[in-house]
Write an enzyme that holds these catalytic residues in place. Sequence first.
Site, PDB file in Angstrom:
ATOM      1  N   ASP A 149     -29.356  34.977 -25.070  1.00  0.00           N
ATOM      2  CA  ASP A 149     -28.464  35.057 -26.221  1.00  0.00           C
ATOM      3  C   ASP A 149     -28.163  33.636 -26.669  1.00  0.00           C
ATOM      4  O   ASP A 149     -27.666  32.831 -25.880  1.00  0.00           O
ATOM      5  CB  ASP A 149     -27.175  35.783 -25.819  1.00  0.00           C
ATOM      6  CG  ASP A 149     -26.091  35.718 -26.883  1.00  0.00           C
ATOM      7  OD1 ASP A 149     -26.312  36.280 -27.974  1.00  0.00           O
ATOM      8  OD2 ASP A 149     -25.030  35.116 -26.616  1.00  0.00           O
ATOM      9  N   ASP A 151     -25.973  31.178 -28.762  1.00  0.00           N
ATOM     10  CA  ASP A 151     -24.671  31.057 -29.428  1.00  0.00           C
ATOM     11  C   ASP A 151     -24.566  29.637 -29.965  1.00  0.00           C
ATOM     12  O   ASP A 151     -23.831  28.802 -29.433  1.00  0.00           O
ATOM     13  CB  ASP A 151     -23.553  31.377 -28.433  1.00  0.00           C
ATOM     14  CG  ASP A 151     -22.181  31.446 -29.087  1.00  0.00           C
ATOM     15  OD1 ASP A 151     -22.104  31.256 -30.314  1.00  0.00           O
ATOM     16  OD2 ASP A 151     -21.197  31.676 -28.380  1.00  0.00           O
ATOM     17  N   GLU A 153     -23.217  27.100 -32.251  1.00  0.00           N
ATOM     18  CA  GLU A 153     -22.035  26.896 -33.086  1.00  0.00           C
ATOM     19  C   GLU A 153     -21.969  25.433 -33.552  1.00  0.00           C
ATOM     20  O   GLU A 153     -21.368  24.614 -32.874  1.00  0.00           O
ATOM     21  CB  GLU A 153     -20.778  27.288 -32.315  1.00  0.00           C
ATOM     22  CG  GLU A 153     -20.764  28.750 -31.853  1.00  0.00           C
ATOM     23  CD  GLU A 153     -19.461  29.157 -31.178  1.00  0.00           C
ATOM     24  OE1 GLU A 153     -18.413  28.491 -31.387  1.00  0.00           O
ATOM     25  OE2 GLU A 153     -19.477  30.123 -30.425  1.00  0.00           O
ATOM     26  N   TYR A 228     -13.563  37.669 -35.202  1.00  0.00           N
ATOM     27  CA  TYR A 228     -12.247  37.307 -34.682  1.00  0.00           C
ATOM     28  C   TYR A 228     -11.997  35.847 -35.030  1.00  0.00           C
ATOM     29  O   TYR A 228     -12.850  35.218 -35.681  1.00  0.00           O
ATOM     30  CB  TYR A 228     -12.140  37.560 -33.170  1.00  0.00           C
ATOM     31  CG  TYR A 228     -13.350  37.167 -32.360  1.00  0.00           C
ATOM     32  CD1 TYR A 228     -13.592  35.846 -32.010  1.00  0.00           C
ATOM     33  CD2 TYR A 228     -14.257  38.133 -31.912  1.00  0.00           C
ATOM     34  CE1 TYR A 228     -14.688  35.484 -31.249  1.00  0.00           C
ATOM     35  CE2 TYR A 228     -15.360  37.787 -31.149  1.00  0.00           C
ATOM     36  CZ  TYR A 228     -15.579  36.462 -30.828  1.00  0.00           C
ATOM     37  OH  TYR A 228     -16.678  36.107 -30.078  1.00  0.00           O
TER      38      TYR A 228
END
Length: 388
Positions: A149, A151, A153, A228
């Site tokens: 995965d 991620d 950012e 979120y």
Amino acid sequence: MKKIILYSLITSMIVSAFAGIMGLSAQAAPVSVPLEKTVVGYYTSWASAKGYTPLHVPAQKLTHLNYAFAGIDPAANSIALANPQRDLKNFEQLRSLKAANPGLKTLISVGGWDDSVYFSAVAATEESRNSFAESCRAFLVAHGFDGVDLDWEYPVSGGKAGNLSSPGDTGNFTLLLSTIRQKLNEQSLIDGKQYYLTIAGAANPNYLKKIEAGKVAELVDHIFVMTYDMHGPWDSRSDFGAPLYSPSEYSPQYKNSVFEGISAYLNAGIPAGKLVLGIPFYGYLYEGVSENNNGRYSAFSSARAVTYDAVKNNYLNRPGFRSFYHEEAFVPYLYGNAAFLSYEDTRSVGAKAMMARNLGLAGAGIWELSQDTGGELLESVYAGVNGK
């Protein structure tokens, strides 16, 4: 619930309009029909140091467990353990967890807020992409994971100060995913096992402009949309962290919601079946707020994140605090002692999971499991997304 149904009908029209737009390439993610909705849980490496080991995870309520986080070795252009001693012990327990729950898929999550600094460099050249992709393949085989995965950012701009970035990240991200997908498919031919490739993405149109969204969606099994942190301590006013819908009432600052975040992906042509709706198991406490609106949309003196466990144990029954539920935002909050606490409960996470189901999304996911050690929020997510 009338509002959920109305929005569901509208968004279903959006989904239908985009159905069939994107065909699968030779490097695309393998097609599979899940027996149940996807439920992804992030498990953080540091959770075990607090006593919440992988063996505490209620795996029967998950389809995928993402272990967060691994980093990147910039010298070798390879995946790297963040804390080898702790991680290897956790990996051993993850393998035991999988043995007891054969349906569970485990993925190693790379990056996150703190460890995305070298993504731009590792994605920049064919050589570095091949090196990183091969290291991912070898890592999965060595440690018994079912996938990786990413991620990142964030590509192009944003993220933590000091992160490397480039305008070329847009295309290079696609190329990196394509190279990893190729390596995983090659490994599948060797051992007959299905390997998964997923990403986590920000819940806003600006992020989608920085990636080749359609091509990315073809390459990955799903996109975990981080619906979120719609508001938080970085704002000038107290607000809800993950409102399902934006309240119609006046606010002196920008508005954002879970529905808007998911709609950004659907409007960009991403198939609903590729999306996992992210749900926080934490909230934000704002101190020094005004009593107006029971603390909503107020200037504040300080703010910090609070886990669901902490909310339940330290705030719900604290003298001076009153409980509220915002019927438009579909979220609970507390006000008292000049403090405003936006958080999630079983009702609010159930509503989010129900939205994922109503919109035909792949499922829902959680950041992060150790913030709900009793598993009651996870139980509500699982029930809501599977219509139970």
